[in-house]
Design a protein around this motif. Structure first.
Motif, PDB file in Angstrom:
ATOM      1  N   CYS A 163      -3.552 -67.427 -13.039  1.00  0.00           N
ATOM      2  CA  CYS A 163      -3.286 -67.566 -14.474  1.00  0.00           C
ATOM      3  C   CYS A 163      -4.539 -67.240 -15.274  1.00  0.00           C
ATOM      4  O   CYS A 163      -5.656 -67.346 -14.780  1.00  0.00           O
ATOM      5  CB  CYS A 163      -2.839 -68.994 -14.786  1.00  0.00           C
ATOM      6  N   ASN A 178      -1.860 -69.251  -8.860  1.00  0.00           N
ATOM      7  CA  ASN A 178      -0.958 -68.392  -9.639  1.00  0.00           C
ATOM      8  C   ASN A 178      -1.692 -67.279 -10.380  1.00  0.00           C
ATOM      9  O   ASN A 178      -1.063 -66.490 -11.076  1.00  0.00           O
ATOM     10  CB  ASN A 178      -0.172 -69.237 -10.642  1.00  0.00           C
ATOM     11  N   TYR A 237       5.405 -74.941 -11.500  1.00  0.00           N
ATOM     12  CA  TYR A 237       4.997 -74.684 -12.881  1.00  0.00           C
ATOM     13  C   TYR A 237       4.586 -73.224 -13.031  1.00  0.00           C
ATOM     14  O   TYR A 237       3.948 -72.655 -12.155  1.00  0.00           O
ATOM     15  CB  TYR A 237       3.807 -75.566 -13.260  1.00  0.00           C
ATOM     16  N   ASP A 238       4.946 -72.630 -14.173  1.00  0.00           N
ATOM     17  CA  ASP A 238       4.441 -71.294 -14.468  1.00  0.00           C
ATOM     18  C   ASP A 238       3.120 -71.430 -15.236  1.00  0.00           C
ATOM     19  O   ASP A 238       2.680 -72.536 -15.535  1.00  0.00           O
ATOM     20  CB  ASP A 238       5.467 -70.469 -15.251  1.00  0.00           C
ATOM     21  N   CYS A 239       2.491 -70.297 -15.534  1.00  0.00           N
ATOM     22  CA  CYS A 239       1.160 -70.325 -16.157  1.00  0.00           C
ATOM     23  C   CYS A 239       1.174 -71.009 -17.523  1.00  0.00           C
ATOM     24  O   CYS A 239       0.244 -71.736 -17.859  1.00  0.00           O
ATOM     25  CB  CYS A 239       0.597 -68.908 -16.268  1.00  0.00           C
ATOM     26  N   LYS A 240       2.231 -70.798 -18.292  1.00  0.00           N
ATOM     27  CA  LYS A 240       2.295 -71.416 -19.618  1.00  0.00           C
ATOM     28  C   LYS A 240       2.366 -72.940 -19.489  1.00  0.00           C
ATOM     29  O   LYS A 240       1.699 -73.661 -20.226  1.00  0.00           O
ATOM     30  CB  LYS A 240       3.499 -70.879 -20.380  1.00  0.00           C
ATOM     31  N   GLN A 241       3.156 -73.430 -18.557  1.00  0.00           N
ATOM     32  CA  GLN A 241       3.255 -74.871 -18.342  1.00  0.00           C
ATOM     33  C   GLN A 241       1.932 -75.426 -17.824  1.00  0.00           C
ATOM     34  O   GLN A 241       1.496 -76.502 -18.235  1.00  0.00           O
ATOM     35  CB  GLN A 241       4.368 -75.188 -17.348  1.00  0.00           C
TER      36      GLN A 241
END
Length: 141
Positions: free
Chosen positions: A111, A109, A48-52
């Motif tokens: 985030c 990450n 997952y990226d930060c937005k997800q």
């Protein structure tokens, strides 16, 4: 004399059973913090990226609050603690486990929260809708 002693133990056992059940149920509530990750897939949020992750964090926080509210409401009724444990505790523990994994991925990450008044990020530029020019020598009807 032995018969009266056994009757005493049987009566004492009848009093002790509800107390033991209450202790066992309260112990489950305290264990949920340490057992929670066992109810979630540890690799679920790896890609997952930060937005997800941010969306998942918000959804899990809302779900956790909803389950907590339902458990609190159930506990106000007769036998509510048992109802709350049976009906909502497993879901609550699973959601808490997922929340811990999301938070771990969030920190890993590095985030950051999106500011609430931030403008949405523009997507890829859209191509203008250009109609092809008619071919030379062909009649336009």
């Amino acid at each position: 004399m032995a018969a009266s002693f056994f009757r005493f133990l049987r009566g004492f056992g009848a009093l002790l059973a509800p107390l033991a059940a209450g202790v066992a149920l309260s112990g489950c509530a305290g264990m949920s913090e340490t057992v929670a990750p066992a109810f979630a897939d540890p690799g679920k949020y790896e890609l997952y990226d930060c937005k997800q992750l941010e969306g998942e964090r918000k959804m899990l926080a809302t779900r956790t609050a909803d389950l907590q509210r339902l458990m609190d409401k159930a506990e106000t009724g007769a036998g509510g603690a048992v109802v709350a444990e049976l009906a909502y505790r497993n879901d609550y523990v699973a959601v808490r486990g997922q929340s811990q994994l999301v938070e771990d991925a969030w920190r890993r990450n590095r985030c950051r929260e999106t500011p609430p008044n931030a403008a949405p990020v523009a997507s890829a530029p859209q191509r203008p809708d250009i109609k092809p020019a008619p071919r030379s020598g062909s009649a336009v009807r």
